[in-house]
Design a protein around this motif. Sequence first.
Motif, PDB file in Angstrom:
ATOM      1  N   ARG A 304       5.995   2.473 -31.294  1.00  0.00           N
ATOM      2  CA  ARG A 304       5.580   3.156 -30.073  1.00  0.00           C
ATOM      3  C   ARG A 304       6.568   2.928 -28.919  1.00  0.00           C
ATOM      4  NH1 ARG A 304      -0.505   3.247 -27.293  1.00  0.00           N
ATOM      5  NH2 ARG A 304      -0.070   5.078 -25.993  1.00  0.00           N
ATOM      6  N   GLY A 305       7.851   2.862 -29.254  1.00  0.00           N
ATOM      7  CA  GLY A 305       8.886   2.731 -28.239  1.00  0.00           C
ATOM      8  C   GLY A 305       9.325   1.320 -27.952  1.00  0.00           C
ATOM      9  N   THR A 306       8.617   0.322 -28.474  1.00  0.00           N
ATOM     10  CA  THR A 306       9.038  -1.065 -28.299  1.00  0.00           C
ATOM     11  C   THR A 306       9.853  -1.491 -29.519  1.00  0.00           C
ATOM     12  OG1 THR A 306       7.044  -1.991 -29.325  1.00  0.00           O
ATOM     13  CG2 THR A 306       6.983  -1.578 -26.952  1.00  0.00           C
ATOM     14  N   THR A 307      10.874  -2.297 -29.299  1.00  0.00           N
ATOM     15  CA  THR A 307      11.750  -2.724 -30.384  1.00  0.00           C
ATOM     16  C   THR A 307      11.574  -4.223 -30.637  1.00  0.00           C
ATOM     17  OG1 THR A 307      13.648  -3.355 -29.009  1.00  0.00           O
ATOM     18  CG2 THR A 307      13.413  -1.009 -29.561  1.00  0.00           C
ATOM     19  N   SER A 308      12.296  -4.714 -31.639  1.00  0.00           N
ATOM     20  CA  SER A 308      12.241  -6.145 -31.963  1.00  0.00           C
ATOM     21  C   SER A 308      12.996  -6.989 -30.947  1.00  0.00           C
ATOM     22  CB  SER A 308      12.824  -6.380 -33.363  1.00  0.00           C
ATOM     23  OG  SER A 308      14.184  -5.955 -33.417  1.00  0.00           O
ATOM     24  N   ILE A 309      13.780  -6.346 -30.090  1.00  0.00           N
ATOM     25  CA  ILE A 309      14.505  -7.063 -29.036  1.00  0.00           C
ATOM     26  C   ILE A 309      13.628  -7.118 -27.794  1.00  0.00           C
ATOM     27  CG2 ILE A 309      16.589  -7.118 -27.628  1.00  0.00           C
ATOM     28  CD1 ILE A 309      17.099  -7.530 -30.608  1.00  0.00           C
ATOM     29  N   PRO A 310      13.218  -8.299 -27.349  1.00  0.00           N
ATOM     30  CA  PRO A 310      12.342  -8.387 -26.167  1.00  0.00           C
ATOM     31  C   PRO A 310      12.975  -7.712 -24.955  1.00  0.00           C
ATOM     32  CG  PRO A 310      12.499 -10.516 -27.273  1.00  0.00           C
ATOM     33  CD  PRO A 310      13.532  -9.634 -27.904  1.00  0.00           C
ATOM     34  N   GLY A 311      12.238  -6.791 -24.352  1.00  0.00           N
ATOM     35  CA  GLY A 311      12.731  -6.136 -23.149  1.00  0.00           C
ATOM     36  C   GLY A 311      13.501  -4.846 -23.388  1.00  0.00           C
ATOM     37  N   LEU A 312      13.613  -4.399 -24.643  1.00  0.00           N
ATOM     38  CA  LEU A 312      14.330  -3.156 -24.942  1.00  0.00           C
ATOM     39  C   LEU A 312      13.331  -2.112 -25.427  1.00  0.00           C
ATOM     40  CD1 LEU A 312      16.908  -1.482 -25.264  1.00  0.00           C
ATOM     41  CD2 LEU A 312      17.175  -2.494 -27.550  1.00  0.00           C
ATOM     42  N   TYR A 313      13.281  -0.985 -24.720  1.00  0.00           N
ATOM     43  CA  TYR A 313      12.292   0.048 -24.998  1.00  0.00           C
ATOM     44  C   TYR A 313      12.952   1.423 -25.059  1.00  0.00           C
ATOM     45  CZ  TYR A 313       9.727  -3.790 -22.773  1.00  0.00           C
ATOM     46  OH  TYR A 313       9.252  -5.027 -22.421  1.00  0.00           O
ATOM     47  N   PHE A 314      12.223   2.371 -25.643  1.00  0.00           N
ATOM     48  CA  PHE A 314      12.645   3.765 -25.686  1.00  0.00           C
ATOM     49  C   PHE A 314      11.511   4.643 -25.175  1.00  0.00           C
ATOM     50  CE2 PHE A 314      15.653   1.839 -28.448  1.00  0.00           C
ATOM     51  CZ  PHE A 314      16.767   2.649 -28.456  1.00  0.00           C
ATOM     52  N   VAL A 315      11.881   5.749 -24.536  1.00  0.00           N
ATOM     53  CA  VAL A 315      10.924   6.773 -24.135  1.00  0.00           C
ATOM     54  C   VAL A 315      11.544   8.133 -24.447  1.00  0.00           C
ATOM     55  CG1 VAL A 315       9.699   7.885 -22.216  1.00  0.00           C
ATOM     56  CG2 VAL A 315       9.859   5.402 -22.300  1.00  0.00           C
ATOM     57  N   GLY A 316      10.757   9.029 -25.041  1.00  0.00           N
ATOM     58  CA  GLY A 316      11.222  10.379 -25.323  1.00  0.00           C
ATOM     59  C   GLY A 316      11.666  10.621 -26.745  1.00  0.00           C
ATOM     60  N   LEU A 317      11.476   9.655 -27.641  1.00  0.00           N
ATOM     61  CA  LEU A 317      11.839   9.852 -29.038  1.00  0.00           C
ATOM     62  C   LEU A 317      10.858  10.814 -29.714  1.00  0.00           C
ATOM     63  CD1 LEU A 317      12.624   6.189 -30.159  1.00  0.00           C
ATOM     64  CD2 LEU A 317      14.279   7.982 -29.589  1.00  0.00           C
ATOM     65  N   PRO A 318      11.314  11.610 -30.686  1.00  0.00           N
ATOM     66  CA  PRO A 318      10.376  12.457 -31.428  1.00  0.00           C
ATOM     67  C   PRO A 318       9.349  11.603 -32.162  1.00  0.00           C
ATOM     68  CG  PRO A 318      12.668  13.073 -31.874  1.00  0.00           C
ATOM     69  CD  PRO A 318      12.701  11.779 -31.128  1.00  0.00           C
ATOM     70  N   TRP A 319       8.110  11.971 -32.062  1.00  0.00           N
ATOM     71  CA  TRP A 319       7.019  11.255 -32.728  1.00  0.00           C
ATOM     72  C   TRP A 319       7.015   9.776 -32.356  1.00  0.00           C
ATOM     73  CZ3 TRP A 319       2.930  13.313 -35.154  1.00  0.00           C
ATOM     74  CH2 TRP A 319       3.022  14.656 -35.578  1.00  0.00           C
ATOM     75  N   GLN A 320       7.401   9.462 -31.139  1.00  0.00           N
ATOM     76  CA  GLN A 320       7.376   8.061 -30.699  1.00  0.00           C
ATOM     77  C   GLN A 320       5.971   7.474 -30.826  1.00  0.00           C
ATOM     78  OE1 GLN A 320       9.791   6.904 -27.359  1.00  0.00           O
ATOM     79  NE2 GLN A 320       8.148   5.710 -26.448  1.00  0.00           N
ATOM     80  N   SER A 321       4.996   8.236 -30.373  1.00  0.00           N
ATOM     81  CA  SER A 321       3.603   7.836 -30.585  1.00  0.00           C
ATOM     82  C   SER A 321       2.754   9.006 -31.050  1.00  0.00           C
ATOM     83  CB  SER A 321       3.001   7.259 -29.297  1.00  0.00           C
ATOM     84  OG  SER A 321       2.911   8.262 -28.300  1.00  0.00           O
TER      85      SER A 321
END
Length: 364
Positions: A304-321
């Motif tokens: 859902r846009g959160t990655t395994s790296i603390p503090g690194l996120y994505f918004v706007g990916l296809p089918w993110q959520s």
Amino acid sequence: MDIVVIGGGQAGLSTGYYLSAEQREFVVLDQSDKVGYSWSSRYDSLTLFTPRMYSSLPGLPLEGDPWGYPTKDEMAAYLKQYQEKFAIPIQLETEVTKLTYQLGSFLVTTNKGTWLAKQIVVAAGPFQTPFIPQIAHSLSSEVFQVHTKDYNNPGMLPQQGEVLVIGGGNSGAQIALEIAQKRTVYLSVGHDIQYLPYRFLGRSLFWWYERVGLLRKSPESWVGRRFVKKKDPLYGFELRNAISNGRVKLLARTTDMSDKLIFFADGSSLVAGTIIWATGFRSDYPWLQIPEIFNDKQMIIHERGTTSIPGLYFVGLPWQSSRGSSLIGWVHRDAKYISHMISQYGDHYAIEDYGYEDLSSHGS
């Protein structure tokens, strides 16, 4: 800076809206020279297939007929208005050339200096690089080629020779239709086209989508599993009518090219003078130098846009959520969720925990 948002389109501005509401310190970096460039730079006749009612960001409805369909210039002006209304801090003409992570902090290297941040939101859009198949290199230099990214209008095309549009998505269909107003155009499609009406029982199809929650379904849901790999439908029947009356000639999937000759999956061929590649875009993050977040296909690994790296996120990916994650009227849901995750993380850590001296001593 506590938070750096990379990308100033609808995903970045939606994220900025929620970060501002939570009084977080942040900046949005965008490589364009003006807000809304990602829309204004598209082909002249581009019109959204979502009504204005479902093409807005949080806090500011699009002006005009709520059930009408906004143009690309209207969307560009709207994003600029949005950034100004909510005073979202954005630095333009700033290209991110490298993003690295060490010791719990991020270094964002740009053409205008380096930023140190505790948290990063990558909102650069799902697709950055135009995709053109390798077979294009087999074409004669006399064949005019252009991708939809660089296509403006029919006036830029040579008048000699047949025009072939390759790709049957909404962009390919719109471009084929506008060319067909003045000349015959061929359209090569590798799948059966699914046509859907703009309205059903007097209401926009997107009203019904909202009613049944279709665009909120997750990729793990039964509906999501069925639709995540399906081609998007074409809204409206204009293309079907143009094919019926011969203004647009439908061809099978393009399989090969040689000189000026184009070959198709059904064994037919065509001598073309112009080819418009409506073959979409591919994700491309050469500057994102954090290998842990990529799988073996170089796709982003996230939940859902959160990655395994603390503090690194994505918004706007296809089918993110959900199906709506990469659509302008629904991207705010993911932006709100990520801003909440940012606040949770930021409540436990401070940017002062590490400084440039700490990072430079580790070779970053």
